[in-house]
Structure formats: C-alpha cells, structure tokens
Design a protein around this motif. Structure first.
Motif, mmCIF file in Angstrom:
data_model
loop_
_atom_site.group_PDB
_atom_site.id
_atom_site.type_symbol
_atom_site.label_atom_id
_atom_site.label_comp_id
_atom_site.label_asym_id
_atom_site.label_seq_id
_atom_site.Cartn_x
_atom_site.Cartn_y
_atom_site.Cartn_z
ATOM 1 N N GLU A 59 0.812 -1.303 0.182
ATOM 2 C CA GLU A 59 -0.067 0.047 -0.178
ATOM 3 C C GLU A 59 0.831 1.112 0.182
ATOM 4 O OE1 GLU A 59 -1.251 0.446 4.869
ATOM 5 O OE2 GLU A 59 -2.403 -0.906 3.317
ATOM 6 N N ASN A 60 2.049 1.132 0.314
ATOM 7 C CA ASN A 60 3.133 2.274 0.411
ATOM 8 C C ASN A 60 3.631 2.445 -1.081
ATOM 9 O OD1 ASN A 60 2.673 2.855 3.137
ATOM 10 N ND2 ASN A 60 4.011 1.164 3.497
ATOM 11 N N ASP A 61 3.341 1.678 -1.908
ATOM 12 C CA ASP A 61 3.738 2.114 -3.469
ATOM 13 C C ASP A 61 2.861 2.424 -4.020
ATOM 14 O OD1 ASP A 61 4.841 1.755 -5.939
ATOM 15 O OD2 ASP A 61 5.549 -0.325 -5.646
ATOM 16 N N PRO A 62 2.703 3.653 -4.541
ATOM 17 C CA PRO A 62 1.739 4.157 -5.383
ATOM 18 C C PRO A 62 1.362 3.496 -6.964
ATOM 19 C CG PRO A 62 3.353 5.709 -5.490
ATOM 20 C CD PRO A 62 3.902 4.698 -4.631
ATOM 21 N N ASP A 63 2.430 2.955 -7.259
ATOM 22 C CA ASP A 63 2.371 2.076 -8.695
ATOM 23 C C ASP A 63 1.735 0.581 -8.398
ATOM 24 O OD1 ASP A 63 3.182 4.165 -9.970
ATOM 25 O OD2 ASP A 63 5.350 3.518 -9.776
ATOM 26 N N ASP A 64 1.669 0.116 -6.989
ATOM 27 C CA ASP A 64 1.380 -1.118 -7.104
ATOM 28 C C ASP A 64 -0.145 -1.241 -6.918
ATOM 29 O OD1 ASP A 64 1.660 -4.010 -6.485
ATOM 30 O OD2 ASP A 64 2.529 -3.654 -4.549
#
Length: 88
Positions: A59-64
């Motif tokens: 959830e901390n990766d905006p591209d995930d």
C-alpha cells in the motif's frame, strides 16, 4: 493467447503462442502438463472480467495494485504463468 489450466489441486492461467507452445513449454518447465484436468483458451473479453489479487500488494507503493484483471497481467505471447491459485 491466454489459457486456463485446471489441475486437481490448483488453477493456473498462462500465456503462450498456441496450445502446442503451451504444452511443450509447460512440460519442459514444470513437468506435469499431462496432469491438467482441463485446458481451455480464454478470450480477451473473458480475461478482462477475471480479477486477480496481488498477494504481495504494498500500500506504500503508489504504482502497486491490489487487484487487476487477468487481461492486464498478460503481455505478449511468450510462454509464462500469469496467475495461479497456489500463489495465494
């Protein structure tokens, strides 16, 4: 092409050039293609409706992405396993 492979203990989705390419590459890599109970080609329309869940979603990766369609996971026609119920 996109294929659905149903085994006794799992379901897998794969991409390949055709069914022969699928069977040859799957057998060479995993050795149990003949154990598949059912192999069917999935249309692009159906692949757009099959949703996959990312078990490693960050959830901390905006591209995930937590969820995406099978169609979005397929890229080309080189053999590869795109999704599996074993990965959950």
């Amino acid at each position: 092409m996109i294929f659905k492979l149903e085994f006794e203990d799992r379901t897998e989705y794969a991409q390949a050039k055709n069914e022969q390419d699928l069977s040859e590459n799957y057998e060479a890599e995993f050795g149990d293609f003949k154990e598949a109970k059912k192999v069917e080609e999935i249309s692009e329309e159906e692949a757009k409706l099959i949703m996959l869940r990312n078990p490693e979603f960050n959830e901390n990766d905006p591209d995930d992405m937590e969820e995406f369609s099978l169609y979005d996971a397929v890229c080309g026609d080189m053999f590869c396993i795109v999704a599996s119920t074993e990965w959950t």
